[in-house]
Every structure is written in C-alpha cells, then in structure tokens.
Design a protein around this motif. Structure first.
Motif, PDB file in Angstrom:
ATOM      1  N   GLU A  85      33.901  46.036  42.252  1.00  0.00           N
ATOM      2  CA  GLU A  85      34.423  44.952  43.090  1.00  0.00           C
ATOM      3  C   GLU A  85      35.955  44.891  43.047  1.00  0.00           C
ATOM      4  O   GLU A  85      36.624  44.666  44.069  1.00  0.00           O
ATOM      5  CB  GLU A  85      33.835  43.623  42.632  1.00  0.00           C
ATOM      6  CG  GLU A  85      32.368  43.449  43.022  1.00  0.00           C
ATOM      7  CD  GLU A  85      31.771  42.176  42.440  1.00  0.00           C
ATOM      8  OE1 GLU A  85      32.516  41.441  41.760  1.00  0.00           O
ATOM      9  OE2 GLU A  85      30.579  41.947  42.646  1.00  0.00           O
ATOM     10  N   GLN A  89      38.376  45.255  46.278  1.00  0.00           N
ATOM     11  CA  GLN A  89      39.399  44.265  46.634  1.00  0.00           C
ATOM     12  C   GLN A  89      40.790  44.899  46.700  1.00  0.00           C
ATOM     13  O   GLN A  89      41.598  44.583  47.580  1.00  0.00           O
ATOM     14  CB  GLN A  89      39.385  43.115  45.622  1.00  0.00           C
ATOM     15  CG  GLN A  89      38.183  42.176  45.774  1.00  0.00           C
ATOM     16  CD  GLN A  89      38.162  41.096  44.712  1.00  0.00           C
ATOM     17  OE1 GLN A  89      39.040  41.051  43.853  1.00  0.00           O
ATOM     18  NE2 GLN A  89      37.143  40.242  44.768  1.00  0.00           N
ATOM     19  N   LYS A  92      41.049  46.826  49.885  1.00  0.00           N
ATOM     20  CA  LYS A  92      41.166  45.913  51.015  1.00  0.00           C
ATOM     21  C   LYS A  92      42.597  45.406  51.156  1.00  0.00           C
ATOM     22  O   LYS A  92      43.168  45.341  52.270  1.00  0.00           O
ATOM     23  CB  LYS A  92      40.211  44.746  50.826  1.00  0.00           C
ATOM     24  CG  LYS A  92      39.958  43.937  52.085  1.00  0.00           C
ATOM     25  CD  LYS A  92      38.913  42.869  51.820  1.00  0.00           C
ATOM     26  CE  LYS A  92      38.628  42.065  53.071  1.00  0.00           C
ATOM     27  NZ  LYS A  92      37.626  41.008  52.823  1.00  0.00           N
ATOM     28  N   LYS A  93      43.205  45.032  50.025  1.00  0.00           N
ATOM     29  CA  LYS A  93      44.585  44.549  50.047  1.00  0.00           C
ATOM     30  C   LYS A  93      45.542  45.635  50.537  1.00  0.00           C
ATOM     31  O   LYS A  93      46.465  45.377  51.313  1.00  0.00           O
ATOM     32  CB  LYS A  93      44.999  44.093  48.645  1.00  0.00           C
ATOM     33  CG  LYS A  93      44.364  42.755  48.235  1.00  0.00           C
ATOM     34  CD  LYS A  93      44.764  42.393  46.818  1.00  0.00           C
ATOM     35  CE  LYS A  93      44.099  41.090  46.374  1.00  0.00           C
ATOM     36  NZ  LYS A  93      44.449  40.760  44.975  1.00  0.00           N
TER      37      LYS A  93
END
Length: 535
Positions: A85, A89, A92-93
C-alpha cells in the motif's frame, strides 16, 4: 619469476612449493576443527525432536504451537500488504506530480497542433482562386501605374483583356505600361516587329531579367573578399538588360507628376512571365522569391527601388477555363496543382509546333505521338526508373519547364493586319501615352537591343499563338468545378483531337513486339528435323 619477452609474470610455481602450501592448509583446517570440538560448536543444525509421545498435554502443546505459527504468518502477510500500500501511494503521488508538471506542456502541444492546422488551412486558402483574385485586385487598387509583363515569345497570348479593361475602368487616372520580358529567347526581327505592333496601344519597354540573382547577405559576404584578378559574371542568366531604361522612365514620370507621395507601380501578369525576376533585377538582389515553378508568389509584396518609386509584386492572373487548351497548358496553374495531367499538356503543345523543329531542338528521332516523344526524350536525358523503364512524367515536367521558364527559344509571328481590341478607343490610347517620355523610352529600347544576344531564327521554334488569354479578376466570375468534368477543354477541340495511344496500350504493343521477336529467334535456333533411314 618475470620473463623477459612477456609483460606479465607467470603464475606457475614449482611442485615442492605447491605441495608445501597444500600441507599447511590441511594443518590449519585440522586445527580449526579441534578448537570447535573443544568449544562444542558443530556445523550441523540439530533436528527438532518435537514433543515426545509420553509427555502430558501433548495435543494442547501442539495446538498452541500451530496457533503461534499461524499468527507469525498473518503478521508477515500484514507487513507485506502494508508495504504494498505504501508503494502504491508513493507511485500515485509521483504520477500526480508528473501530470501537474506535464499539464502546461500538453497545453503547449495542443496549441502548437492547432496553430499548425490553422497554418495549413491558411496555406490552402492562399493557393485558392478567390484569394489570388483578391490579392491581384489589391495590387491594382493600390498602384498608380500598372506594368503588364508579357513573355516576348508569345506577347499576344500573355495579354489579359479583362485586366486591361479593369485598369481603364478604375478611378484615379491609372497608367498601363507593357514590358516585353525574355527578349533574349526570341529572334531580334521578331522582337522589333512586336514592339512596333504593341506601341500602337501602350508604351512598350524591352526587358531581359537576370535569373541568377543572389540574396543580399550572400552578396555582402562575397563583396568582402575582392581578388585582384576578379572576373565579372557575364553569363546569360546573370546579365540584366532594360532595368536602367525602366527606372529612368519611372523616375521622369514621378518628376513630371510633381507629387509628394511615392509612385506605386504594380507588376502584374500571368504565371511564369518573370514578374518577381523583374523586381529582383531592378533591386539588384533577391527581394522576392522566384523560380521555374508556377504560382510561387501568393500575396502582394512591396519593394522600394528608388526614393520615390515602390514596386508591388502580385500573384499570377488566374486563367479562365474557357480558354483554349494550349493557353491553359502554358499559363494556368492546373498543371502545377495536379488538376490536369502533364501528358495532356505536352500533347497540346506538340500539336502547335513543327515536328522537325522539335526533333532538332531536343535531338530525338521521329515520333508518332506525344507518349513516344516523351519516352525518347526520357531515354535521351537518362530519366529511367527501376528496370530501365523511361520516366515519362519527369520528362513531361522538364519539357513544360523549358516552355514556361527562360530556357527554350520559340516565337510567334506578328499578325499582318492587327487591329486594337474593341475596349480600347483612341482617347484611351492617347491618355495612356501622356505623361511618359517616349523619346527616352525609344533610345533606351535601342540600347537594350544592342546589349542582348539574340538566338538564330533557324534555331527558334515557330509557335502558333491562340490570341489573348482570358483571366478571372473577381470571385463571382470563378465557375464551380464539377467532379469528373474538365472545364478547360471545349467540346470542339475534343472532337478535333486525334486519338493517341495511352501508356497501357503502348506497353501492350511493346510486349507483343518483344514476344514476336523472341519467337522468331527460337524458330531460327531450333535444330531442323533430320529423317532417319530405316535399317
């Protein structure tokens, strides 16, 4: 031991030394094993004996051990998921940051794409007939003097009655001047006759434009290095004749007019008559783009040649589709735009000339039709495709370039009884000749005739002129072209044309001829049947 001839020392050792090393290694390993035995350290991992069967609560102990193992595995799985996870993340950032940075670049790319598409649309619009007509009308409205440039090889064919009528009807007392360009490609007697014929209507200036004119920066670089033995370039393409006569004529007209504003002179005419070359010759360096291709100039362009004189370059006059096929082949833009085939244009030009003169000019043998002429011409020039097939399209383009450009010498005879057109009255003629210094013009034309080298009349091709060419000046006059119908060729001329072989038919004929010749050769080489005597 380092050997003399080799760069690196050898790794070989004597046997005694090698055995000694091996013995020491064995002793060292034995010593390590003894010390490990004394300390109770062994390399082998002892196997878990498990819970003995005689132990009490064996099942409960095993169940607790299993639960502990499952808990450890679950914790490991949770840790793995948490790591996944975190990585997701993080990715994604990074993507969001990259997209924020790429947003302005994408906008720029979209804007560049839109600008390119709009530029393409503008370029397409610039080559359209309405745009060319509007630019030509701009030049006529803005200029005080209109200079109609005519090709000396066919002066009558390069005249546009619609243009002359528009100049006469416009307000502002506009003057019309005729310039006979490319006089070096016509016999001298023919030039003088046309000059006398056209002088009955408008003032005529004899001109020979220079085609080998360089840009201003190139000339400045060349002028910095001046060798002691500098030879002037006096080739046919570099020499210009008639520029001084035309500039003096315009200067005297400005002086007589006594106006504070500069004189605007519009240079008009059909494509490839030498409008841009005339401006470049008057300026002394390349101010306007010029070339063999038709329709290079798309819009109005102003060039200052004197303090009070400004020349306005214009696009070529759009030829009307009602003109004869020959005049359309020489003066229309349909061949350059691909609306009319090159072979059709060559066919129409060959029909207006003497075959023997064409054969002598291009040094080709006798031919039956235009396609055969193009094949012979392509072989002569070396225009061959893959497999030695003659490239007739390239031959057709070079043939048309010779006729429209300043290369081929041909001439049209002056009509014995020439009457001025109906739209020209005596009052118009006198009004157009007022204000010009005609004596200075006559002396200037005599000087230009002395400075030009004319071709021999025997080497020049005689051409049959079809008279003045009609042009389109307003958008309302442009007809709507229907697909599948060629408006340039009238039905009367279509009927009078002789049927010529197409490319496919000629290829079929060549193949049949080759097949016949090969069969004849096989029959000759075949051994004759000798009768065998019975034994």
């Amino acid at each position: 031991m380092k050997r003399p001839k080799l760069k690196k020392a050898s790794k070989r050792v004597s046997c005694a030394k090698r055995y000694k090393i091996q013995k020491k290694v064995r002793e060292h390993n034995r010593k390590l094993r003894k010390e490990a035995k004394k300390k109770g350290v062994s390399r082998r991992v002892k196997k878990d004996p498990g819970v003995p069967s005689s132990a009490p609560f064996k099942e409960e102990v095993l169940r607790e051990a299993e639960q502990r193992r499952l808990q450890i595995e679950e914790e490991k799985e949770k840790k793995k998921q948490a790591i996944k996870e975190e990585r997701a993340q993080k990715r994604k950032k990074e993507k969001e940051a990259a997209s924020k940075e790429a947003e302005p670049n994408a906008k720029k790319a979209r804007q560049d794409k839109d600008s390119k598409q709009s530029a393409k649309r503008i370029a397409l619009d610039k080559s359209s007939k309405p745009f060319l007509c509007s630019e030509l009308n701009k030049v006529i409205d803005a200029s005080d003097v209109i200079v109609e440039v005519l090709d000396a090889r066919d002066p009558l064919g390069y005249r546009c009655p619609q243009l002359e009528q528009a100049v006469l009807q416009r307000e502002g007392n506009k003057k019309l001047l005729l310039v006979l360009n490319k006089i070096d490609l016509v016999p001298k007697e023919n030039v003088e006759r046309w000059q006398r014929c056209l002088q009955q209507e408008f003032p005529v200036v004899l001109f020979k434009a220079a085609t080998l004119i360089r840009e201003k920066t190139v000339q400045e670089k060349k002028s910095r290095i001046v060798p002691s033995n500098e030879i002037l370039d006096k080739s046919r393409g570099a020499v210009c004749s008639g520029s001084s006569c035309l500039s003096e004529l315009l200067a005297t007209y400005v002086a007589n007019a006594q106006s504070e504003d500069s004189l605007k002179v519009g240079i008009v005419g059909f494509p490839n008559v030498g409008k841009s070359s005339l401006i470049n010759s008057m300026k002394g360096f390349q101010a306007c783009n010029a070339g063999v291709k038709r329709g290079i100039t798309k819009s109005m362009q102003d060039v200052h040649i004197l303090k009070n004189v400004k020349l306005l370059d214009s696009p070529g006059i759009v030829a009307a589709p009602s003109n004869p096929v020959v005049s359309m082949a020489l003066r229309s833009l349909q061949v350059e735009e691909g609306q009319e085939s090159m072979l059709e244009a060559v066919r129409t030009l060959l029909k207006q000339c003497d075959k023997t003169q064409i054969m002598l000019q291009y040094n080709v043998p006798d031919f039956r039709n235009s396609l055969e002429f193009l094949t012979l011409f392509a072989k002569k020039r070396g225009y061959l495709q893959k497999g030695g097939v003659p490239n007739t399209e390239l031959a057709a383009t070079t043939f048309l370039a010779d006729w429209t450009g300043a290369k081929l010498s041909y001439h049209c005879k002056v009509p014995e009884k020439y009457n001025p057109p109906s739209y020209l009255s005596k009052d118009n003629i006198t009004e157009m000749q007022n204000g010009w210094d005609l004596k200075k013009l006559a002396t200037g034309n005599v000087e230009t005739l002395k400075g030009v080298k004319f071709p021999n009349p025997a080497s020049s091709i005689s051409f049959i002129s079809k008279g003045p060419t009609a042009g389109l000046l307003s958008v309302s006059e442009i007809p709507e072209e229907k697909p599948g119908i060629s408006p340039t060729q009238p039905e009367a001329e279509k009927k009078s044309e002789e049927p010529e072989c197409t490319v496919e038919e000629s290829e079929k004929v060549e193949k049949t001829v080759e097949a016949q010749s090969t069969s004849v050769i096989r029959k000759k080489n075949r051994p004759s049947a000798v009768p065998v005597c019975p034994s």
